[in-house]
Design a protein around this motif. Sequence first.
Motif, PDB file in Angstrom:
ATOM      1  N   ILE A  47       0.860  -1.176   0.000  1.00  0.00           N
ATOM      2  CA  ILE A  47       0.000   0.000   0.000  1.00  0.00           C
ATOM      3  C   ILE A  47       0.894   1.223   0.000  1.00  0.00           C
ATOM      4  CG2 ILE A  47      -1.518   1.375   1.432  1.00  0.00           C
ATOM      5  CD1 ILE A  47      -3.105  -0.663   0.309  1.00  0.00           C
ATOM      6  N   PHE A  49       1.233   4.473   1.084  1.00  0.00           N
ATOM      7  CA  PHE A  49       0.653   5.481   1.964  1.00  0.00           C
ATOM      8  C   PHE A  49       1.102   6.886   1.567  1.00  0.00           C
ATOM      9  CE2 PHE A  49      -0.028   1.817   4.627  1.00  0.00           C
ATOM     10  CZ  PHE A  49      -1.209   2.107   5.258  1.00  0.00           C
ATOM     11  N   VAL A 103       4.997  -5.104   6.963  1.00  0.00           N
ATOM     12  CA  VAL A 103       4.230  -3.895   6.679  1.00  0.00           C
ATOM     13  C   VAL A 103       4.766  -2.699   7.451  1.00  0.00           C
ATOM     14  CG1 VAL A 103       1.945  -2.883   6.854  1.00  0.00           C
ATOM     15  CG2 VAL A 103       2.182  -5.229   6.176  1.00  0.00           C
ATOM     16  N   LEU A 107       5.335   0.952   5.941  1.00  0.00           N
ATOM     17  CA  LEU A 107       4.594   2.064   6.509  1.00  0.00           C
ATOM     18  C   LEU A 107       5.535   3.195   6.904  1.00  0.00           C
ATOM     19  CD1 LEU A 107       1.576   2.217   7.183  1.00  0.00           C
ATOM     20  CD2 LEU A 107       2.164   1.695   9.525  1.00  0.00           C
ATOM     21  N   ILE A 236      -7.088   9.257   2.316  1.00  0.00           N
ATOM     22  CA  ILE A 236      -8.014   8.460   3.118  1.00  0.00           C
ATOM     23  C   ILE A 236      -9.235   8.091   2.286  1.00  0.00           C
ATOM     24  CG2 ILE A 236      -9.428   8.441   5.193  1.00  0.00           C
ATOM     25  CD1 ILE A 236      -6.510   8.513   5.781  1.00  0.00           C
ATOM     26  N   PHE A 239      -8.512   5.422  -0.149  1.00  0.00           N
ATOM     27  CA  PHE A 239      -8.471   4.112   0.520  1.00  0.00           C
ATOM     28  C   PHE A 239      -9.879   3.551   0.656  1.00  0.00           C
ATOM     29  CE2 PHE A 239      -4.313   4.696   3.066  1.00  0.00           C
ATOM     30  CZ  PHE A 239      -3.613   4.403   1.930  1.00  0.00           C
ATOM     31  N   PHE A 280     -17.988   6.102   5.802  1.00  0.00           N
ATOM     32  CA  PHE A 280     -17.435   4.995   6.579  1.00  0.00           C
ATOM     33  C   PHE A 280     -18.453   3.884   6.774  1.00  0.00           C
ATOM     34  CE2 PHE A 280     -13.177   5.707   8.115  1.00  0.00           C
ATOM     35  CZ  PHE A 280     -12.950   6.984   7.658  1.00  0.00           C
TER      36      PHE A 280
ATOM     37  N   PHE B  59      -2.199   1.800  12.377  1.00  0.00           N
ATOM     38  CA  PHE B  59      -1.736   3.141  12.036  1.00  0.00           C
ATOM     39  C   PHE B  59      -2.723   4.165  12.581  1.00  0.00           C
ATOM     40  CE2 PHE B  59       0.427   5.554   8.265  1.00  0.00           C
ATOM     41  CZ  PHE B  59       1.014   6.403   9.178  1.00  0.00           C
ATOM     42  N   ILE B 104     -14.561  -4.467  13.397  1.00  0.00           N
ATOM     43  CA  ILE B 104     -14.525  -4.351  11.941  1.00  0.00           C
ATOM     44  C   ILE B 104     -13.136  -4.676  11.402  1.00  0.00           C
ATOM     45  CG2 ILE B 104     -14.802  -2.725  10.018  1.00  0.00           C
ATOM     46  CD1 ILE B 104     -16.875  -1.280  11.730  1.00  0.00           C
ATOM     47  N   ILE B 111      -2.316  -5.541   5.796  1.00  0.00           N
ATOM     48  CA  ILE B 111      -2.297  -4.283   5.038  1.00  0.00           C
ATOM     49  C   ILE B 111      -3.640  -3.569   5.182  1.00  0.00           C
ATOM     50  CG2 ILE B 111      -2.176  -3.314   2.736  1.00  0.00           C
ATOM     51  CD1 ILE B 111      -0.121  -5.432   2.071  1.00  0.00           C
ATOM     52  N   TYR B 112      -4.720  -4.325   5.013  1.00  0.00           N
ATOM     53  CA  TYR B 112      -6.052  -3.765   5.221  1.00  0.00           C
ATOM     54  C   TYR B 112      -6.163  -3.181   6.626  1.00  0.00           C
ATOM     55  CZ  TYR B 112      -9.035  -5.172   1.282  1.00  0.00           C
ATOM     56  OH  TYR B 112      -9.653  -5.271   0.079  1.00  0.00           O
ATOM     57  N   ALA B 114      -3.867  -2.034   8.624  1.00  0.00           N
ATOM     58  CA  ALA B 114      -3.104  -0.796   8.806  1.00  0.00           C
ATOM     59  C   ALA B 114      -3.886   0.388   8.277  1.00  0.00           C
ATOM     60  CB  ALA B 114      -1.752  -0.898   8.105  1.00  0.00           C
ATOM     61  N   PHE B 115      -4.444   0.271   7.062  1.00  0.00           N
ATOM     62  CA  PHE B 115      -5.034   1.505   6.575  1.00  0.00           C
ATOM     63  C   PHE B 115      -6.472   1.685   7.008  1.00  0.00           C
ATOM     64  CE2 PHE B 115      -7.834   0.649   3.184  1.00  0.00           C
ATOM     65  CZ  PHE B 115      -7.316  -0.344   2.392  1.00  0.00           C
ATOM     66  N   LEU B 116      -7.144   0.619   7.439  1.00  0.00           N
ATOM     67  CA  LEU B 116      -8.476   0.843   7.992  1.00  0.00           C
ATOM     68  C   LEU B 116      -8.405   1.523   9.346  1.00  0.00           C
ATOM     69  CD1 LEU B 116     -10.790  -2.070   7.073  1.00  0.00           C
ATOM     70  CD2 LEU B 116     -10.955   0.329   6.548  1.00  0.00           C
ATOM     71  N   LEU B 118      -6.102   3.532  10.153  1.00  0.00           N
ATOM     72  CA  LEU B 118      -5.791   4.918   9.773  1.00  0.00           C
ATOM     73  C   LEU B 118      -7.064   5.665   9.372  1.00  0.00           C
ATOM     74  CD1 LEU B 118      -3.740   7.136   8.983  1.00  0.00           C
ATOM     75  CD2 LEU B 118      -3.581   6.066   6.765  1.00  0.00           C
ATOM     76  N   ALA B 119      -7.899   4.988   8.568  1.00  0.00           N
ATOM     77  CA  ALA B 119      -9.115   5.637   8.089  1.00  0.00           C
ATOM     78  C   ALA B 119     -10.056   5.961   9.255  1.00  0.00           C
ATOM     79  CB  ALA B 119      -9.810   4.743   7.071  1.00  0.00           C
ATOM     80  N   PHE B 120     -10.220   5.031  10.197  1.00  0.00           N
ATOM     81  CA  PHE B 120     -11.092   5.299  11.340  1.00  0.00           C
ATOM     82  C   PHE B 120     -10.554   6.439  12.187  1.00  0.00           C
ATOM     83  CE2 PHE B 120     -13.095   1.193  10.525  1.00  0.00           C
ATOM     84  CZ  PHE B 120     -14.403   1.576  10.675  1.00  0.00           C
TER      85      PHE B 120
END
Lengths: 300, 335
Positions: A47, A49, A103, A107, A236, A239, A280, B59, B104, B111-112, B114-116, B118-120
């Motif tokens: 990914i 970032f 990862v 990152l 974001i 993503f 979301f 993240f 969730i 990988i999912y 890490a960025f989920l 981050l998104a939350f």
Amino acid sequence: MDLDALLRCVGTTSCVVTQLTSGMIIGMLLFLIASGVTLIFGVLNVINFAHGSLYMIGAYAAWTFYQLTGSYFVSALGAAVAVGVLGVLFERVLMSKVYGSNVLMQLLVCYAVVLISDDLIKIIWGPVPLSMGMPPEFRLPPVRFMGGVIPPFYIFMILAAMAIGLLLWLVIGRTRFGSIVRAAAINGPMVSALGIRVNLYYAAVFGIGSALAGAAGALAAPVRSLTPGMGFSILIESFIVTVIGGMGSIVGAFAASIIIGLTRSFGSIGFPLFVDGVMFLIMALVLIFKPSGLFGRAHR
Amino acid sequence: MTSRWRDLGLAGLGLVLLLLVPVFGAPPAIRDFIMFGMAYGLLAMSLNLLIGYTGLVSFGHAMFFAAGAYAFGLAMQSGKFSIPGAFVLAIGFTALMALIVGAICVRLNEIYFAFLTLAFQMLFYNIILGWVSFTGGDQGLMGGIPRPKFLGIDLADRTQLYVFCSVAFVVCIAILRQIVTSPFGYTLRMIRDNQERAAFLGINVIMVKLACFVMSACIAAVGGILLTLFVSGAYPNFGFWTTSGEAIFMILLGGSNVFLGPLVGTVILRLLNDITVTYTSHTELVLGIVILILVLGLRKGPLDLLAERWENRRQAKAQAVRDAADKDAQTGRDA
């Protein structure tokens, strides 16, 4: 919460047309960025970032080229190419060193690149937001359509993004280059055993993904203000788009971008405070009921 | 059992050392440095429970740090709670939030994940920024956090606040130590090393991960509460993505394989920050370059590298001893 306003808007074609176009603008920008993220993930299984930073650099580069040349088309193309080259460098010098590791290392490399590029933007272009203004090529009377008013640049932006998306889809799906890339996505070592220098293809994919982000930045430059942190919020959202559409799927990214774009534009009328929440919520529902995304293949 | 008593003894010793700082009349700058270090140290230590012990690269950990800070600050400002009441309430709120986010996220691959997370975190951050009437938006919780006395403790007093924070900090570290040395902690490591095997052994991997996620969030919330008490306010940047990034960087600096590593990393990063700030305003640039050098040059944290060297040397020594013993046995048989 103002659902009445939303209902009133849906009742008039002029409002619907206006909101549809603004939703498409948001969606197409997201699509260009998310397709880069999803392409890089699908092939390299990392990914990026730092993809938002590439978008930001694209916008700033387009601004500078525009100041130098005065032609929007030249500066948009220049920004896409420049960011593409930057992406190849980023991949070769930094990312390729951490493919095998966990990862956490990937990152951290991206985190470092985001920090460095944000600060470099502040040093080179200054911390004050910049604005490009509408290029003279698009200073035309707005198009009237079913009572709605559409600025010509919006039409250009939507068509340009769709054309780029179509081109990408054809290149990946219909050319020899594309079939090698798809093969490398499934089994890189095997492709390399067949005598193909797979590292070059990895770099090329990263470059293409970056150029897409650069093009998105250039397309956004006339209608958005340029700030050093502009890359992160759109990252974001891209993503979220890739999760909804399915990781690795360009068609999925397209569909999900439009869903999110329309959610944002109509949501800003009906429930301005909860637009993020609704995005979301859509993502969470997709993750619960179809974890691989709407158009994703196998769940990894 | 003996190691447990040793750990508790060490925790007691650490507390005594922390409490000796004001006794020796350290300048306020040092005390402030330690207090900041305790708050961010808890953030990094709790995150390492996820990253180092369970292999869950989050993240978005700063959202729980901010959740603790805001929940505590808002509870105190409402005037309806005592400090212990607000403390428990803030941890409970954070635990609930972590339960929802975790439910969730923990099912997904790394990988999912890490960025989920981050998104939350960005969702939470945007809520803080957007809900101006409740959270004060980008100004943060203004007007100070009231600190009424409880049980004869007056946290408005700097020294008593320091003592209170030290005790809370050491208790949290001791809890973390108990977690990682318990069978649960070994289950976490097994999940990190081989998730499928853990599942075959009958472990409910998702529930264990979720439990770990919630525990870690609660400890991070305590860090946020300490920071709120210390700066008498809560600010949106507590929950910004750069705070999470910094926490990950602290773990890298200090080493994820050493229990107190993240704490060492916290101290190094705060020193690094303080030093660069005095020379340049471009701290992010310096920080980014340091990260790149560490990740691409050393491939791991400096402390991890030292620990590995030490372990290698110890094993080499043990091997040498065994070789010598073998040789003796050989010559004994030959004779």
